[in-house]
Enzyme design. Structure first.
Site, PDB file in Angstrom:
ATOM      1  N   GLY A  11       0.820  -1.215   0.000  1.00 20.06           N
ATOM      2  CA  GLY A  11       0.000   0.000   0.000  1.00 20.06           C
ATOM      3  C   GLY A  11       0.846   1.253   0.000  1.00 20.06           C
ATOM      4  O   GLY A  11       0.574   2.202   0.733  1.00 20.06           O
ATOM      5  N   ALA A  12       1.859   1.279  -0.885  1.00 24.62           N
ATOM      6  CA  ALA A  12       2.892   2.315  -0.777  1.00 24.62           C
ATOM      7  C   ALA A  12       2.792   3.408  -1.834  1.00 24.62           C
ATOM      8  O   ALA A  12       3.751   4.156  -2.028  1.00 24.62           O
ATOM      9  CB  ALA A  12       4.274   1.666  -0.852  1.00 24.62           C
ATOM     10  N   ASP A  62      -3.242  -6.924  -5.410  1.00 21.72           N
ATOM     11  CA  ASP A  62      -4.164  -6.777  -4.288  1.00 21.72           C
ATOM     12  C   ASP A  62      -3.729  -7.741  -3.197  1.00 21.72           C
ATOM     13  O   ASP A  62      -3.723  -8.960  -3.411  1.00 21.72           O
ATOM     14  CB  ASP A  62      -5.587  -7.092  -4.770  1.00 21.72           C
ATOM     15  CG  ASP A  62      -6.632  -7.036  -3.664  1.00 21.72           C
ATOM     16  OD1 ASP A  62      -6.272  -6.770  -2.492  1.00 21.72           O
ATOM     17  OD2 ASP A  62      -7.817  -7.268  -3.966  1.00 21.72           O
ATOM     18  N   ASN A  88       1.394  -2.329   5.337  1.00 22.91           N
ATOM     19  CA  ASN A  88       0.683  -1.059   5.470  1.00 22.91           C
ATOM     20  C   ASN A  88      -0.647  -1.041   4.735  1.00 22.91           C
ATOM     21  O   ASN A  88      -1.534  -0.257   5.077  1.00 22.91           O
ATOM     22  CB  ASN A  88       1.569   0.076   4.945  1.00 22.91           C
ATOM     23  CG  ASN A  88       0.807   1.373   4.815  1.00 22.91           C
ATOM     24  OD1 ASN A  88       0.497   2.040   5.801  1.00 22.91           O
ATOM     25  ND2 ASN A  88       0.462   1.745   3.576  1.00 22.91           N
ATOM     26  N   TYR A 153     -13.026  -2.148  11.035  1.00 20.55           N
ATOM     27  CA  TYR A 153     -11.649  -1.652  11.009  1.00 20.55           C
ATOM     28  C   TYR A 153     -10.956  -1.918  12.354  1.00 20.55           C
ATOM     29  O   TYR A 153      -9.797  -2.355  12.397  1.00 20.55           O
ATOM     30  CB  TYR A 153     -11.665  -0.162  10.690  1.00 20.55           C
ATOM     31  CG  TYR A 153     -10.328   0.472  10.435  1.00 20.55           C
ATOM     32  CD1 TYR A 153      -9.655   0.253   9.231  1.00 20.55           C
ATOM     33  CD2 TYR A 153      -9.738   1.324  11.369  1.00 20.55           C
ATOM     34  CE1 TYR A 153      -8.430   0.867   8.973  1.00 20.55           C
ATOM     35  CE2 TYR A 153      -8.524   1.933  11.119  1.00 20.55           C
ATOM     36  CZ  TYR A 153      -7.871   1.693   9.920  1.00 20.55           C
ATOM     37  OH  TYR A 153      -6.656   2.299   9.677  1.00 20.55           O
ATOM     38  N   ALA A 155     -11.684  -4.270  14.517  1.00 19.02           N
ATOM     39  CA  ALA A 155     -11.459  -5.712  14.633  1.00 19.02           C
ATOM     40  C   ALA A 155     -10.245  -6.137  13.815  1.00 19.02           C
ATOM     41  O   ALA A 155      -9.420  -6.947  14.268  1.00 19.02           O
ATOM     42  CB  ALA A 155     -12.701  -6.471  14.176  1.00 19.02           C
ATOM     43  N   ALA A 156     -10.125  -5.584  12.605  1.00 17.51           N
ATOM     44  CA  ALA A 156      -8.996  -5.941  11.742  1.00 17.51           C
ATOM     45  C   ALA A 156      -7.669  -5.496  12.356  1.00 17.51           C
ATOM     46  O   ALA A 156      -6.697  -6.262  12.395  1.00 17.51           O
ATOM     47  CB  ALA A 156      -9.186  -5.313  10.363  1.00 17.51           C
ATOM     48  N   LYS A 157      -7.618  -4.264  12.852  1.00 13.37           N
ATOM     49  CA  LYS A 157      -6.369  -3.752  13.412  1.00 13.37           C
ATOM     50  C   LYS A 157      -6.033  -4.429  14.744  1.00 13.37           C
ATOM     51  O   LYS A 157      -4.857  -4.679  15.040  1.00 13.37           O
ATOM     52  CB  LYS A 157      -6.462  -2.235  13.590  1.00 13.37           C
ATOM     53  CG  LYS A 157      -6.528  -1.463  12.275  1.00 13.37           C
ATOM     54  CD  LYS A 157      -5.320  -1.708  11.390  1.00 13.37           C
ATOM     55  CE  LYS A 157      -5.229  -0.689  10.244  1.00 13.37           C
ATOM     56  NZ  LYS A 157      -4.078  -0.949   9.363  1.00 13.37           N
ATOM     57  N   ILE A 186      -3.816  11.002  11.608  1.00 19.64           N
ATOM     58  CA  ILE A 186      -2.727  11.447  10.736  1.00 19.64           C
ATOM     59  C   ILE A 186      -3.338  12.174   9.533  1.00 19.64           C
ATOM     60  O   ILE A 186      -4.374  11.771   9.006  1.00 19.64           O
ATOM     61  CB  ILE A 186      -1.885  10.245  10.251  1.00 19.64           C
ATOM     62  CG1 ILE A 186      -1.390   9.423  11.458  1.00 19.64           C
ATOM     63  CG2 ILE A 186      -0.707  10.726   9.412  1.00 19.64           C
ATOM     64  CD1 ILE A 186      -0.514  10.159  12.439  1.00 19.64           C
TER      65      ILE A 186
END
Length: 242
Positions: A11-12, A62, A88, A153, A155-157, A186
């Site tokens: 994801g850069a 992906d 990321n 989100y 739960a995923a993190k 951010i």
């Protein structure tokens, strides 16, 4: 190849991921730059990286697509093992759980958790064989304390935080260090539609963080100054603890 080795950043092409890729390039790493669909933006980031005097290989896939990840990484891993992997890639699809669709739940978990599995498994295998490596997972304050409207989100993190600690224990004896960096609010596209007047009072420092501040911590964890740090979660949130 650079003397520092290779850093794979998922994801850069923009935001935090692009800042991390650029900062690691400044530290002397060659970059494997993963991105989804935005070829033009990825090409611009790659050009900036190459202008720093290191190599940049663009890898469009992906992370949630296991076969695509395998096709992209297997030939590269046969030749070299990255010293750094930064997981990321991710996105939010916010909704109260009462109204959240199965697709909104599944898509967010697929990118963050399936993506972690798909990319990390082959890379950590190469790192273990090389007996060296750093894995840095980008998590979130949402995964530490939860935010309304982000059950998927969060739960995923939170899952990534658990995976960080477990994997760190599994591979420590092979000198592979695994940590997580947890950004708060951010200044990225993710916040562009959120009310800043409601967010800023929640942050003791009174401002949004910058992508460079996150990237600086990632670079530290990839450096020779962080050789006794593993299984940890480091917050970059201006003192905000929701």
């Amino acid at each position: 190849m650079s003397t520092r080795g290779i850093a794979l950043v998922t994801g850069a092409s923009k935001g935090i991921g692009a800042a991390i890729a650029l900062e690691l390039a400044r530290e002397g790493f060659d970059i494997w730059l993963n991105y989804g669909r935005d070829q033009q933006v990825a090409a611009q980031v790659a050009a900036e990286i190459e202008a720093l005097g290191v190599a940049c290989k663009r890898l469009p896939f992906d992370v949630a697509d296991g076969e695509a990840v395998k096709a992209a990484l297997e030939p590269l891993l046969d030749e070299a093992a990255p010293f750094v992997l930064v997981n990321n890639a991710g996105f939010a699809r916010d909704a109260l759980l009462l109204w959240m669709t199965k697709e909104e739940w599944r898509d967010v978990l697929a990118v963050h958790l399936d993506g972690f599995y798909n990319v990390t498994k082959p890379v950590v295998n190469a790192m273990v064989k090389a007996r060296r490596g750093r894995i840095i997972n980008i998590v979130s304050t949402s995964g530490e304390s939860g935010i309304p409207g982000q059950v998927n989100y969060s739960a995923a993190k939170a899952g990534l935080i658990g995976a960080t600690r477990s994997l760190a224990a599994e591979v420590a004896k092979r000198n592979v260090l695994v940590n997580a960096v947890s950004p708060g609010f951010i200044d990225t596209e993710m916040l562009k539609d959120l009310p800043k007047e409601r967010i800023l009072p929640m942050i003791p420092l009174g401002r949004l963080g910058t992508v460079e501040e996150v990237a600086g911590l990632v670079a530290f964890l990839a450096s020779d100054k962080a050789t006794y740090i593993t299984g940890q979660v480091f917050a970059v949130n201006g003192g905000a603890h929701m």
